[in-house]
Design a protein around this motif. Structure first.
Motif, PDB file in Angstrom:
ATOM      1  N   HIS A  35      -5.501  -7.472  -3.384  1.00  0.00           N
ATOM      2  CA  HIS A  35      -5.293  -6.250  -4.160  1.00  0.00           C
ATOM      3  C   HIS A  35      -5.265  -4.998  -3.285  1.00  0.00           C
ATOM      4  O   HIS A  35      -5.280  -3.881  -3.817  1.00  0.00           O
ATOM      5  CB  HIS A  35      -6.388  -6.104  -5.221  1.00  0.00           C
ATOM      6  CG  HIS A  35      -6.384  -7.185  -6.249  1.00  0.00           C
ATOM      7  ND1 HIS A  35      -5.232  -7.604  -6.885  1.00  0.00           N
ATOM      8  CD2 HIS A  35      -7.402  -7.957  -6.745  1.00  0.00           C
ATOM      9  CE1 HIS A  35      -5.517  -8.569  -7.742  1.00  0.00           C
ATOM     10  NE2 HIS A  35      -6.825  -8.811  -7.670  1.00  0.00           N
ATOM     11  N   LEU A  36      -5.240  -5.163  -1.971  1.00  0.00           N
ATOM     12  CA  LEU A  36      -5.182  -4.000  -1.087  1.00  0.00           C
ATOM     13  C   LEU A  36      -3.925  -3.181  -1.391  1.00  0.00           C
ATOM     14  O   LEU A  36      -2.812  -3.717  -1.394  1.00  0.00           O
ATOM     15  CB  LEU A  36      -5.159  -4.462   0.373  1.00  0.00           C
ATOM     16  CG  LEU A  36      -5.203  -3.365   1.443  1.00  0.00           C
ATOM     17  CD1 LEU A  36      -6.557  -2.656   1.429  1.00  0.00           C
ATOM     18  CD2 LEU A  36      -4.939  -3.955   2.828  1.00  0.00           C
ATOM     19  N   PRO A  37      -4.067  -1.880  -1.675  1.00  0.00           N
ATOM     20  CA  PRO A  37      -2.889  -1.068  -2.037  1.00  0.00           C
ATOM     21  C   PRO A  37      -1.821  -1.074  -0.942  1.00  0.00           C
ATOM     22  O   PRO A  37      -2.116  -1.193   0.252  1.00  0.00           O
ATOM     23  CB  PRO A  37      -3.492   0.341  -2.207  1.00  0.00           C
ATOM     24  CG  PRO A  37      -4.921   0.102  -2.556  1.00  0.00           C
ATOM     25  CD  PRO A  37      -5.330  -1.115  -1.777  1.00  0.00           C
ATOM     26  N   ARG A  38      -0.580  -0.926  -1.353  1.00  0.00           N
ATOM     27  CA  ARG A  38       0.539  -0.969  -0.410  1.00  0.00           C
ATOM     28  C   ARG A  38       0.618   0.275   0.457  1.00  0.00           C
ATOM     29  O   ARG A  38       1.438   0.325   1.384  1.00  0.00           O
ATOM     30  CB  ARG A  38       1.846  -1.146  -1.188  1.00  0.00           C
ATOM     31  CG  ARG A  38       1.946  -2.499  -1.902  1.00  0.00           C
ATOM     32  CD  ARG A  38       3.292  -2.681  -2.553  1.00  0.00           C
ATOM     33  NE  ARG A  38       3.412  -4.000  -3.187  1.00  0.00           N
ATOM     34  CZ  ARG A  38       4.489  -4.420  -3.827  1.00  0.00           C
ATOM     35  NH1 ARG A  38       5.558  -3.618  -3.934  1.00  0.00           N
ATOM     36  NH2 ARG A  38       4.507  -5.622  -4.371  1.00  0.00           N
ATOM     37  N   THR A  39      -0.194   1.263   0.162  1.00  0.00           N
ATOM     38  CA  THR A  39      -0.226   2.447   1.032  1.00  0.00           C
ATOM     39  C   THR A  39      -0.857   2.117   2.376  1.00  0.00           C
ATOM     40  O   THR A  39      -0.721   2.885   3.324  1.00  0.00           O
ATOM     41  CB  THR A  39      -1.020   3.578   0.359  1.00  0.00           C
ATOM     42  OG1 THR A  39      -2.304   3.081  -0.051  1.00  0.00           O
ATOM     43  CG2 THR A  39      -0.271   4.100  -0.866  1.00  0.00           C
ATOM     44  N   PHE A  40      -1.562   0.982   2.454  1.00  0.00           N
ATOM     45  CA  PHE A  40      -2.157   0.526   3.705  1.00  0.00           C
ATOM     46  C   PHE A  40      -1.245  -0.513   4.359  1.00  0.00           C
ATOM     47  O   PHE A  40      -0.321  -1.032   3.719  1.00  0.00           O
ATOM     48  CB  PHE A  40      -3.535  -0.096   3.442  1.00  0.00           C
ATOM     49  CG  PHE A  40      -4.578   0.875   2.984  1.00  0.00           C
ATOM     50  CD1 PHE A  40      -5.079   1.847   3.839  1.00  0.00           C
ATOM     51  CD2 PHE A  40      -5.075   0.816   1.688  1.00  0.00           C
ATOM     52  CE1 PHE A  40      -6.052   2.736   3.423  1.00  0.00           C
ATOM     53  CE2 PHE A  40      -6.050   1.702   1.262  1.00  0.00           C
ATOM     54  CZ  PHE A  40      -6.533   2.673   2.131  1.00  0.00           C
ATOM     55  N   PRO A  41      -1.483  -0.841   5.624  1.00  0.00           N
ATOM     56  CA  PRO A  41      -0.728  -1.922   6.265  1.00  0.00           C
ATOM     57  C   PRO A  41      -0.931  -3.241   5.511  1.00  0.00           C
ATOM     58  O   PRO A  41      -1.849  -3.381   4.699  1.00  0.00           O
ATOM     59  CB  PRO A  41      -1.329  -1.980   7.680  1.00  0.00           C
ATOM     60  CG  PRO A  41      -1.897  -0.624   7.903  1.00  0.00           C
ATOM     61  CD  PRO A  41      -2.392  -0.158   6.572  1.00  0.00           C
ATOM     62  N   PRO A  42      -0.082  -4.249   5.755  1.00  0.00           N
ATOM     63  CA  PRO A  42      -0.209  -5.542   5.061  1.00  0.00           C
ATOM     64  C   PRO A  42      -1.604  -6.147   5.243  1.00  0.00           C
ATOM     65  O   PRO A  42      -2.230  -6.009   6.293  1.00  0.00           O
ATOM     66  CB  PRO A  42       0.861  -6.410   5.728  1.00  0.00           C
ATOM     67  CG  PRO A  42       1.846  -5.439   6.281  1.00  0.00           C
ATOM     68  CD  PRO A  42       1.065  -4.228   6.684  1.00  0.00           C
ATOM     69  N   LYS A  43      -2.061  -6.834   4.197  1.00  0.00           N
ATOM     70  CA  LYS A  43      -3.423  -7.388   4.227  1.00  0.00           C
ATOM     71  C   LYS A  43      -3.612  -8.386   5.361  1.00  0.00           C
ATOM     72  O   LYS A  43      -4.711  -8.475   5.930  1.00  0.00           O
ATOM     73  CB  LYS A  43      -3.756  -8.045   2.887  1.00  0.00           C
ATOM     74  CG  LYS A  43      -2.921  -9.266   2.520  1.00  0.00           C
ATOM     75  CD  LYS A  43      -3.366  -9.836   1.196  1.00  0.00           C
ATOM     76  CE  LYS A  43      -2.643 -11.144   0.852  1.00  0.00           C
ATOM     77  NZ  LYS A  43      -1.200 -10.961   0.687  1.00  0.00           N
ATOM     78  N   SER A  44      -2.578  -9.131   5.712  1.00  0.00           N
ATOM     79  CA  SER A  44      -2.706 -10.092   6.810  1.00  0.00           C
ATOM     80  C   SER A  44      -2.941  -9.370   8.133  1.00  0.00           C
ATOM     81  O   SER A  44      -3.743  -9.809   8.962  1.00  0.00           O
ATOM     82  CB  SER A  44      -1.451 -10.969   6.900  1.00  0.00           C
ATOM     83  OG  SER A  44      -0.291 -10.165   7.105  1.00  0.00           O
ATOM     84  N   THR A  45      -2.258  -8.245   8.326  1.00  0.00           N
ATOM     85  CA  THR A  45      -2.451  -7.452   9.543  1.00  0.00           C
ATOM     86  C   THR A  45      -3.861  -6.874   9.596  1.00  0.00           C
ATOM     87  O   THR A  45      -4.531  -6.928  10.637  1.00  0.00           O
ATOM     88  CB  THR A  45      -1.417  -6.313   9.596  1.00  0.00           C
ATOM     89  OG1 THR A  45      -0.104  -6.855   9.598  1.00  0.00           O
ATOM     90  CG2 THR A  45      -1.620  -5.459  10.837  1.00  0.00           C
ATOM     91  N   VAL A  46      -4.312  -6.338   8.468  1.00  0.00           N
ATOM     92  CA  VAL A  46      -5.647  -5.737   8.409  1.00  0.00           C
ATOM     93  C   VAL A  46      -6.713  -6.799   8.690  1.00  0.00           C
ATOM     94  O   VAL A  46      -7.652  -6.570   9.455  1.00  0.00           O
ATOM     95  CB  VAL A  46      -5.878  -5.072   7.041  1.00  0.00           C
ATOM     96  CG1 VAL A  46      -7.297  -4.507   6.957  1.00  0.00           C
ATOM     97  CG2 VAL A  46      -4.856  -3.959   6.808  1.00  0.00           C
TER      98      VAL A  46
END
Length: 258
Positions: free
Chosen positions: A49-60
């Protein structure tokens, strides 16, 4: 934004990631990734559910794993604590230690069985103002005295407390002797089963115990970061990384504003 530009300039050197060589997409910028991790830490949100305003969840998540394995967050906290010491913002005359239990839903290393269920124990040491000096994590079945040395080993150089104050869980002659060799006085009320001839604490040092609410307040501050309330991470290093970031955010609030 979770960080000011001034705070990021302090943090950035520790979080440097080597640039890619050859072809392919360039690496994500460290700051938006770091702030995405802080967002997960504070909200407790699931990765999907990480917002798309952030980098992709896999990268994070990849960066979080990398930084946790490199102990970058421990080094970050040590760096900020050293800065606070230099600015006279740390009071080492009397420090406090306590532990808190987090239920573990994902299993993995560092999970122990207690009467509360399976979980992980976080132990934190704070100064007289409640600023976290160090934190460690272990299975919940591990006793608090056995964790103290590991917590102190994570401290920044020159930040050892003069006195360490804890509750009855820290009543241990062996712990008293170990800390005394390090020049640290351990103050803790005795357990009920102590024999009168084995009493080692008197009333004067125990007066300092009245201020133990300071470490309890810091643990409550850590609880404001919802990701720490329940351990979902199977890897202990990642959960410890989140916990150290919680300490870091508390310490950053005490830096002088230029």
């Amino acid at each position: 934004m979770f960080l000011t530009d001034e705070q990021w300039e302090l943090i950035k050197p520790v979080l440097e990631v080597p640039s890619k060589s050859g072809f392919g997409r360039p690496r994500a910028q460290a700051r938006p990734v770091f702030e995405a991790i802080l967002f997960i830490l504070h909200t407790g949100m699931q990765w999907k559910h990480l917002p798309r305003t952030f980098p992709p969840k896999s990268t994070v998540h990849d960066y979080l794993t990398l930084w946790s394995q490199r102990q970058s967050f421990r080094r970050l906290l040590a760096k900020i604590i050293r800065r606070l010491v230099q600015n006279g913002r740390i009071d080492l005359e009397q420090c406090f230690v306590d532990a808190t239990f987090s239920p573990a839903k994902g299993g993995g290393a560092g999970v122990g069985l207690t009467r509360k269920g399976k979980g992980t124990k976080l132990q934190v040491v704070v100064d007289a103002k409640g600023i976290p000096l160090g934190l460690s994590a272990d299975a919940a079945s591990v006793g608090e005295p056995q964790m103290v040395q590991g917590t102190l080993d994570l401290f920044a150089p020159g930040t050892d407390p003069e006195r360490l104050i804890g509750d009855k869980a820290y009543d241990s002659d062996e712990l008293d002797e170990t800390l005394a060799e390090l020049g640290i006085e351990m103050i803790a009320p005795h357990r009920r089963n102590r024999l009168p001839e084995n009493i080692t604490q008197d009333g004067r040092p125990l007066r300092r115990y009245r201020h133990r609410w300071i470490v309890e307040r810091t643990i409550a501050w850590l609880g404001n970061h919802r990701r720490l309330l329940v351990r979902w991470e199977k890897h202990l290093s990642i959960y410890l990384g989140f916990s150290l970031l919680g300490c870091l955010m508390i310490a950053l609030r005490h830096l002088p504003v230029s």
